[in-house]
Design a protein around this motif. Structure first.
Motif, mmCIF file in Angstrom:
data_model
loop_
_atom_site.group_PDB
_atom_site.id
_atom_site.type_symbol
_atom_site.label_atom_id
_atom_site.label_comp_id
_atom_site.label_asym_id
_atom_site.label_seq_id
_atom_site.Cartn_x
_atom_site.Cartn_y
_atom_site.Cartn_z
ATOM 1 N N PRO A 68 22.443 49.401 27.391
ATOM 2 C CA PRO A 68 22.659 48.968 26.014
ATOM 3 C C PRO A 68 21.452 48.313 25.336
ATOM 4 N N ALA A 69 20.234 48.587 25.812
ATOM 5 C CA ALA A 69 19.061 47.951 25.195
ATOM 6 C C ALA A 69 18.993 48.260 23.705
ATOM 7 N N GLY A 70 19.294 49.524 23.334
ATOM 8 C CA GLY A 70 19.201 49.916 21.937
ATOM 9 C C GLY A 70 20.233 49.257 21.054
ATOM 10 N N ILE A 71 21.488 49.267 21.477
ATOM 11 C CA ILE A 71 22.535 48.664 20.639
ATOM 12 C C ILE A 71 22.359 47.148 20.570
ATOM 13 N N LYS A 72 21.813 46.539 21.604
ATOM 14 C CA LYS A 72 21.554 45.097 21.530
ATOM 15 C C LYS A 72 20.453 44.780 20.513
ATOM 16 N N GLN A 73 19.514 45.713 20.331
ATOM 17 C CA GLN A 73 18.516 45.518 19.284
ATOM 18 C C GLN A 73 19.160 45.609 17.902
ATOM 19 N N VAL A 74 20.127 46.521 17.742
ATOM 20 C CA VAL A 74 20.881 46.581 16.492
ATOM 21 C C VAL A 74 21.573 45.251 16.234
ATOM 22 N N PHE A 75 22.206 44.713 17.257
ATOM 23 C CA PHE A 75 22.907 43.436 17.100
ATOM 24 C C PHE A 75 21.943 42.297 16.767
ATOM 25 N N GLN A 76 20.758 42.322 17.362
ATOM 26 C CA GLN A 76 19.778 41.279 17.025
ATOM 27 C C GLN A 76 19.376 41.403 15.562
ATOM 28 N N ALA A 77 19.163 42.637 15.117
ATOM 29 C CA ALA A 77 18.798 42.856 13.715
ATOM 30 C C ALA A 77 19.905 42.391 12.776
ATOM 31 N N LEU A 78 21.153 42.489 13.224
ATOM 32 C CA LEU A 78 22.301 42.039 12.428
ATOM 33 C C LEU A 78 22.539 40.533 12.543
ATOM 34 N N GLY A 79 21.818 39.867 13.454
ATOM 35 C CA GLY A 79 21.995 38.436 13.650
ATOM 36 C C GLY A 79 23.233 38.068 14.448
ATOM 37 N N ILE A 80 23.693 39.000 15.307
ATOM 38 C CA ILE A 80 24.933 38.777 16.057
ATOM 39 C C ILE A 80 24.654 38.329 17.493
ATOM 40 N N THR A 81 23.666 38.942 18.146
ATOM 41 C CA THR A 81 23.313 38.571 19.525
ATOM 42 C C THR A 81 21.804 38.641 19.697
ATOM 43 N N GLU A 82 21.335 38.094 20.826
ATOM 44 C CA GLU A 82 19.974 38.364 21.273
ATOM 45 C C GLU A 82 19.908 39.806 21.776
ATOM 46 N N ASN A 83 18.690 40.319 21.945
ATOM 47 C CA ASN A 83 18.547 41.679 22.478
ATOM 48 C C ASN A 83 18.299 41.675 23.978
ATOM 49 N N THR A 84 18.684 40.588 24.656
ATOM 50 C CA THR A 84 18.411 40.413 26.082
ATOM 51 C C THR A 84 19.296 41.313 26.946
ATOM 52 N N VAL A 85 18.677 41.983 27.902
ATOM 53 C CA VAL A 85 19.389 42.725 28.936
ATOM 54 C C VAL A 85 18.908 42.232 30.292
ATOM 55 N N ARG A 86 19.686 42.525 31.328
ATOM 56 C CA ARG A 86 19.330 42.081 32.678
ATOM 57 C C ARG A 86 18.627 43.200 33.449
ATOM 58 N N LEU A 87 17.661 42.799 34.262
ATOM 59 C CA LEU A 87 17.000 43.744 35.149
ATOM 60 C C LEU A 87 18.029 44.430 36.053
ATOM 61 N N PRO A 88 17.831 45.726 36.340
ATOM 62 C CA PRO A 88 16.602 46.491 36.140
ATOM 63 C C PRO A 88 16.409 47.050 34.738
ATOM 64 N N LEU A 89 17.301 46.767 33.794
ATOM 65 C CA LEU A 89 17.073 47.179 32.415
ATOM 66 C C LEU A 89 16.096 46.223 31.750
ATOM 67 N N VAL A 90 15.390 46.727 30.765
ATOM 68 C CA VAL A 90 14.491 45.890 29.966
ATOM 69 C C VAL A 90 14.778 46.161 28.494
ATOM 70 N N SER A 91 14.416 45.208 27.656
ATOM 71 C CA SER A 91 14.615 45.365 26.222
ATOM 72 C C SER A 91 13.745 46.497 25.678
ATOM 73 N N VAL A 92 14.142 47.030 24.539
ATOM 74 C CA VAL A 92 13.349 48.092 23.915
ATOM 75 C C VAL A 92 11.959 47.567 23.588
ATOM 76 N N ASP A 93 10.983 48.474 23.553
ATOM 77 C CA ASP A 93 9.617 48.034 23.264
ATOM 78 C C ASP A 93 9.464 47.709 21.780
ATOM 79 N N GLU A 94 8.307 47.167 21.433
ATOM 80 C CA GLU A 94 8.089 46.662 20.077
ATOM 81 C C GLU A 94 8.196 47.771 19.027
#
Length: 293
Positions: free
Chosen positions: A252-278
């Motif tokens: 869910p790295a991508g959808i968590k970035q959507v949520f961060q953009a919406l101000g709902i959650t951080e875009n943090t995921v747990r290893l072995p997943l990583v957040s989307v790049d810049e």
């Protein structure tokens, strides 16, 4: 099951920057989806990063969703894995009174034969106190549950009521729709082809993008269910770039970035997943910013 027709969303598990579960953000995610008009919520699916949650964290997330939902929408619980006996034991001991059904993934890593998949779900169907939604996602499990196996299960067990079909194969989905029992539901597990599956006779979707755009996506699926294809495809094409982006570097790295953009959650995921790049984060942020009316 009428309660499983339309849009279900596979809820994320929000994390704080220190990787702990963010309960307040989870409450916001649940309310955002409900207020947006989705038909049901799926708890502890793959999108929830359940593989990296402790047993205690899983219970915390489950109980939080139940408490926030307050009976407003049907709930589906992910209960699956590659140890059949362990799943059967959970089905015999867990309280399912808050849940409409379970979503159970085809066994991963073991790579069973079609007969092995059938026997796995036979054991689950015989043990489950609630209806069972099969979940076929070959991209994660390394094996494909063939339509013949799905139809065999649907015909032999009254409580096997649906499949979340995420093989990304329209021909396979069409075969299940054509040959399955009349009341068996074919639910898309792929956001990009959810509308075509619905227009072909499917029952809806269990969606990732649907929790970021609940109003738009759930209305698109309702239009599809009412065979209003022209209107529905307007939303499909509006969201298609974002659907591509949220899966580009993994869910869910991508959808968590959507949520961060919406101000709902951080875009943090747990290893072995990583957040989307810049670069991808900027593209998702731009899409969200430009899509807000």
């Amino acid at each position: 099951m009428q309660s499983l027709i339309g849009t279900g969303v596979a809820l994320v598990t929000p994390f704080k920057k220190d990787f702990s579960v963010d309960i307040e953000a989870l409450q916001r995610v649940v309310n955002f989806s409900i207020d947006g008009g989705v038909e049901y919520l799926v708890v502890m699916g793959t999108t929830a990063e359940n593989a990296t949650l402790t047993a205690e964290e899983k219970e915390l997330v489950i109980n939080t969703v139940i408490d926030v939902n307050k009976g407003r929408l049907p709930l589906v619980l992910g209960v699956g894995g590659n140890n059949t006996m362990q799943i059967v034991e959970e089905l015999k001991t867990r309280d399912f009174s808050a849940f409409e059904a379970i979503l159970s993934v085809s066994p991963y890593y073991n790579k069973p034969t079609q007969e092995g998949i059938y026997q796995h779900f036979k054991a689950i169907a015989e043990a489950s106190p609630v209806p069972v939604i099969l979940y076929n996602v070959p991209g994660r499990t390394a094996s494909n549950m063939l339509p013949s196996t799905v139809i065999r299960l649907a015909n032999n067990f009254d409580n096997v009521v649906a499949i979340k079909e995420a093989a990304g194969d329209m021909a396979q989905a069409l075969k299940i729709i054509k040959d399955a029992p009349k009341d068996f539901l074919v639910i898309s597990g792929d956001d990009m082809i959810a509308l075509p599956i619905v227009l072909a006779g499917g029952a809806g979707v269990i969606s990732v993008i649907g929790q970021g755009y609940p109003k738009e996506f759930s209305e698109m699926i309702r239009l599809g269910l009412n065979k209003k294809a022209v209107e529905a495809f307007k939303t499909q094409y509006f969201l298609s770039d974002c659907i591509d982006m949220i899966f580009e570097q993994g869910n869910p790295a991508g959808i968590k970035q959507v949520f961060q953009a919406l101000g709902i959650t951080e875009n943090t995921v747990r290893l072995p997943l990583v957040s989307v790049d810049e670069s991808l984060a900027e593209r998702i942020n731009d899409f969200v910013k430009n899509s807000i009316k």
